[in-house]
Scaffold this motif. Structure first.
Motif, short mmCIF file in Angstrom:
data_model
loop_
_atom_site.label_atom_id
_atom_site.label_comp_id
_atom_site.label_asym_id
_atom_site.label_seq_id
_atom_site.Cartn_x
_atom_site.Cartn_y
_atom_site.Cartn_z
N TRP A 293 10.80 6.57 0.04
CA TRP A 293 10.14 7.32 1.10
C TRP A 293 9.60 8.66 0.58
CZ3 TRP A 293 8.83 5.27 5.70
CH2 TRP A 293 9.45 4.08 6.08
N PHE A 294 8.85 8.55 -0.52
CA PHE A 294 8.21 9.70 -1.16
C PHE A 294 9.22 10.79 -1.51
CE2 PHE A 294 4.65 7.58 0.81
CZ PHE A 294 3.63 7.73 -0.12
N GLY A 295 10.39 10.35 -1.98
CA GLY A 295 11.40 11.29 -2.46
C GLY A 295 12.37 11.77 -1.42
N LEU A 296 12.22 11.34 -0.18
CA LEU A 296 13.15 11.80 0.86
C LEU A 296 14.54 11.20 0.70
CD1 LEU A 296 10.84 11.67 4.03
CD2 LEU A 296 11.52 13.67 2.71
N VAL A 297 14.59 9.99 0.14
CA VAL A 297 15.87 9.29 -0.04
C VAL A 297 16.06 8.99 -1.52
CG1 VAL A 297 17.27 7.28 0.58
CG2 VAL A 297 15.65 8.23 2.23
N VAL B 95 0.85 -1.20 0.00
CA VAL B 95 0.00 0.00 0.00
C VAL B 95 0.88 1.25 0.00
CG1 VAL B 95 -1.70 1.31 1.32
CG2 VAL B 95 -1.93 -1.17 1.11
N PHE B 96 1.91 1.23 0.83
CA PHE B 96 2.86 2.34 0.88
C PHE B 96 3.50 2.57 -0.49
CE2 PHE B 96 7.25 3.81 1.41
CZ PHE B 96 7.08 4.95 2.17
N GLY B 97 3.94 1.50 -1.12
CA GLY B 97 4.58 1.61 -2.42
C GLY B 97 3.63 2.03 -3.52
N THR B 98 2.38 1.58 -3.43
CA THR B 98 1.39 1.96 -4.45
C THR B 98 1.12 3.45 -4.42
OG1 THR B 98 0.36 -0.23 -4.33
CG2 THR B 98 -0.96 1.57 -5.25
N PHE B 99 0.90 4.00 -3.22
CA PHE B 99 0.70 5.45 -3.12
C PHE B 99 1.94 6.21 -3.58
CE2 PHE B 99 -2.78 4.36 -0.13
CZ PHE B 99 -3.78 5.13 -0.71
N GLN B 100 3.11 5.71 -3.21
CA GLN B 100 4.36 6.34 -3.62
C GLN B 100 4.48 6.35 -5.14
OE1 GLN B 100 8.49 5.89 -1.50
NE2 GLN B 100 8.32 4.24 -2.98
N LYS B 101 4.06 5.25 -5.77
CA LYS B 101 4.13 5.15 -7.23
C LYS B 101 3.11 6.06 -7.90
CE LYS B 101 5.74 2.77 -10.87
NZ LYS B 101 7.16 2.57 -11.19
N LEU B 102 1.90 6.09 -7.36
CA LEU B 102 0.82 6.86 -7.99
C LEU B 102 1.07 8.36 -7.94
CD1 LEU B 102 -2.33 4.85 -6.84
CD2 LEU B 102 -1.18 4.79 -9.06
N VAL B 103 1.78 8.82 -6.90
CA VAL B 103 2.06 10.26 -6.81
C VAL B 103 3.33 10.63 -7.57
CG1 VAL B 103 0.88 10.46 -4.60
CG2 VAL B 103 3.35 10.05 -4.64
N ASN C 203 18.60 3.16 -8.06
CA ASN C 203 17.97 2.47 -9.18
C ASN C 203 16.67 3.19 -9.53
OD1 ASN C 203 16.55 0.57 -10.88
ND2 ASN C 203 17.97 -1.00 -10.17
N ALA C 204 16.48 3.48 -10.80
CA ALA C 204 15.28 4.20 -11.22
C ALA C 204 14.02 3.37 -11.00
CB ALA C 204 15.39 4.61 -12.69
N ARG C 205 14.13 2.04 -11.11
CA ARG C 205 12.97 1.17 -10.95
C ARG C 205 12.93 0.64 -9.52
NH1 ARG C 205 14.32 -0.76 -16.34
NH2 ARG C 205 12.82 0.12 -17.80
N PHE C 206 12.59 1.49 -8.59
CA PHE C 206 12.42 1.10 -7.20
C PHE C 206 10.93 0.93 -6.92
CE2 PHE C 206 12.22 5.68 -7.43
CZ PHE C 206 11.15 6.00 -6.63
N PHE C 207 10.61 0.29 -5.82
CA PHE C 207 9.20 0.21 -5.42
C PHE C 207 9.13 0.07 -3.91
CE2 PHE C 207 5.02 -1.53 -4.63
CZ PHE C 207 4.24 -0.81 -5.51
N SER C 208 8.19 0.81 -3.31
CA SER C 208 8.01 0.82 -1.87
C SER C 208 9.35 1.20 -1.22
CB SER C 208 7.48 -0.53 -1.39
OG SER C 208 7.11 -0.46 -0.03
N THR C 209 9.85 0.37 -0.32
CA THR C 209 11.13 0.66 0.31
C THR C 209 12.28 -0.14 -0.32
OG1 THR C 209 10.73 -1.08 1.95
CG2 THR C 209 10.02 1.14 2.52
N PHE C 210 11.97 -0.87 -1.41
CA PHE C 210 12.98 -1.71 -2.06
C PHE C 210 13.64 -0.95 -3.21
CE2 PHE C 210 10.94 -4.70 0.49
CZ PHE C 210 11.54 -5.94 0.42
#
Length: 482
Positions: free
Chosen positions: A184-188, A170-178, A192-199
């Protein structure tokens, strides 16, 4: 409920069981939320906190021996391949194959003169660190097999694995959709350009979800089998299905093509299994089969359409990339590069077939065997830190002996269980997820990620523990009838 669950409920949970559950749970949450373990400081945290798992393992073994219970030393019966593997790697650290020298003011690695018939390590310090991380992860998960007293505790661990993965999805989905530019929503910033959630790497996320989906499916079928509700629409089964689909939907959204296929196969197999179970239950009740089956198929199609719509951007991008890679002019480059990488890795393995070049040596030694050159600049050599094939990389690093011991670490405990007498599907779904990740390791490097490795061994040992408890429950029922 006349099994080990009931008997333990009367005794209460001991401090060792609580310690193992807390230690594993905290290690899982820390590793998965801290970049999947793919950061130097996180690996140090795993190594430090994982030491507690080693201590708990020793205490659990001593308690079994003191109690005089059957199979007092499962650490010897099931983990002897690990001890031999440790001896191989530790021995290699005292026979370095490379040495560091200063050339033109820069430190460089050059070939040393090791004893040729003994295991060697290109970078002994890196081998030590990697071996310790591997041991703390395996032993922290083996503790679940050692001390979990009942099946409900195993299901609790699986609920933690699945629930944690769903929150991450859920965290990663919202991060992706925005459209977050980094972790961490751009904080870090992500390397790799193809990241997802915290991975950091989307294919590591895909392997992690594959294992977590298997855990969710195991719980799903356990609840469905237990029954007790009026129908599936008035039971936790519906919620479990929705949560599992939500988790699986994150894989195509992450743009992991191969894991999307594997998760799809796992869900298709589970859907087929569920249909057969549903049909049999309806016939036992002399109820209509057509309506629930049609409703289930329609719900599956709607879920698939929703997943496709949610991940349409990532799916379209990857389809376009796949089409371009399969074009006549690019096909040879796309597949040729990967095949060349595999061929060069095999040459590296064939040079030292018995013991390999040493654990964690690939990134340093493979440069000698790498034959690829960039088309635009012949002098530039692509760098590979991983072989994109965990099996081949294992052969190159620890040889056929070390890789065989790792295989036996899985095969020995699995072969010790009479699976025909195991009635539950819970361990079968967990092992199916593990098997798919092992298959995936032929074309990627999922085990380079600590979170994937931790979830793999947790699923594996939970499957074995659940099977053992299921067999004990069957024996108690048989003796009760006698």
């Amino acid at each position: 409920m006349s099994d080990a669950d009931t008997s333990h409920r009367r005794r209460g949970t001991g401090w060792l069981e609580k310690g193992v559950l807390f230690h594993f749970g905290s290690l899982l949450v820390f590793t998965t939320w801290a970049f999947g373990g793919q950061a130097p400081w996180v690996r140090q945290g795993i190594a430090g906190w994982g030491a507690g798992g080693v201590l708990l393992f020793i205490v659990a073994c001593l308690r079994r021996k003191k109690s005089g219970s059957e199979q007092s030393w499962p650490a010897l019966r099931y983990l002897w391949p690990l001890w031999l593997y440790d001896m191989l790697v530790i021995g290699s650290c005292f026979n370095p194959g490379f040495k560091e020298v200063v050339i033109a003011g820069e430190p460089s690695l050059v070939m040393a003169d090791p004893i040729p018939w003994l295991p060697t390590a290109a970078r002994p310090w890196l081998a030590w660190k990697e071996l310790w991380q591997f041991n703390v992860i395996v032993l922290s998960c083996f503790n679940l097999f050692l001390v979990l007293p009942g099946r409900r505790f195993v299901r609790g661990v699986l609920f933690l694995i699945g629930g944690n993965a769903v929150v991450l999805a859920v965290f990663g989905t919202f991060q992706k959709l925005v459209g977050a530019p980094g972790l961490w929503f751009g904080l870090v910033p992500s390397p790799n350009a193809r990241f997802f959630s915290t991975f950091i790497y989307h294919n590591h996320w895909g392997a992690f979800v594959l294992l977590s989906t298997a855990a969710c499916l195991a719980l799903f079928f356990q609840v469905f089998r237990r029954g007790g509700q009026r129908d599936i629409w008035h039971s936790p089964v519906l919620l479990g299905a929705v949560v599992t689909v939500l988790l699986a939907a994150s894989v195509p959204l992450s743009a992991s093509r191969s894991c999307t296929v594997l998760v799809g196969l796992l869900l298709l197999g589970a859907l087929t299994h569920f249909l057969f179970r549903l049909i049999r239950r309806q016939r036992e009740r002399h109820a209509s089969v057509a309506l629930p089956v049609a409703s289930l198929i329609l719900a599956a199609l709607v879920a698939a359409a929703a997943i496709a719509y949610l991940g349409r951007g990532a799916i379209a991008q990857r389809l376009q990339q796949t089409t371009a890679q399969l074009a006549p002019g690019a096909r040879e480059v796309t597949f040729g590069s990967r095949l060349t990488l595999y061929r060069d890795t095999w040459r590296m393995a064939a040079e030292k077939p018995w013991f390999g070049w040493g654990l964690e040596s690939y990134a340093h030694v493979f440069r000698v065997f790498n034959t690829q050159r960039a088309a635009e600049l012949w002098l530039w050599i692509p760098f590979y830190a991983e072989a994109h094939n965990d099996w081949l990389q294992s052969l190159a690093e620890v040889g056929f002996v070390g890789t065989g011991l790792l295989a036996l670490l899985v095969l020995v405990p699995v072969g010790a269980i009479p699976w025909r007498r195991v009635d539950s599907v819970v361990p079968r779904y967990l092992l199916a997820g593990c098997g798919l990740v092992l298959l995936y390791a032929w074309v990627e490097f999922p085990f380079a990620n600590p979170a994937v490795m931790l979830t793999f061994w947790a699923n594996f040992y939970c499957a074995l523990r659940y099977a053992r408890l299921d067999l004990q429950s069957g024996q108690e029922k048989d003796s009760g009838h006698g």
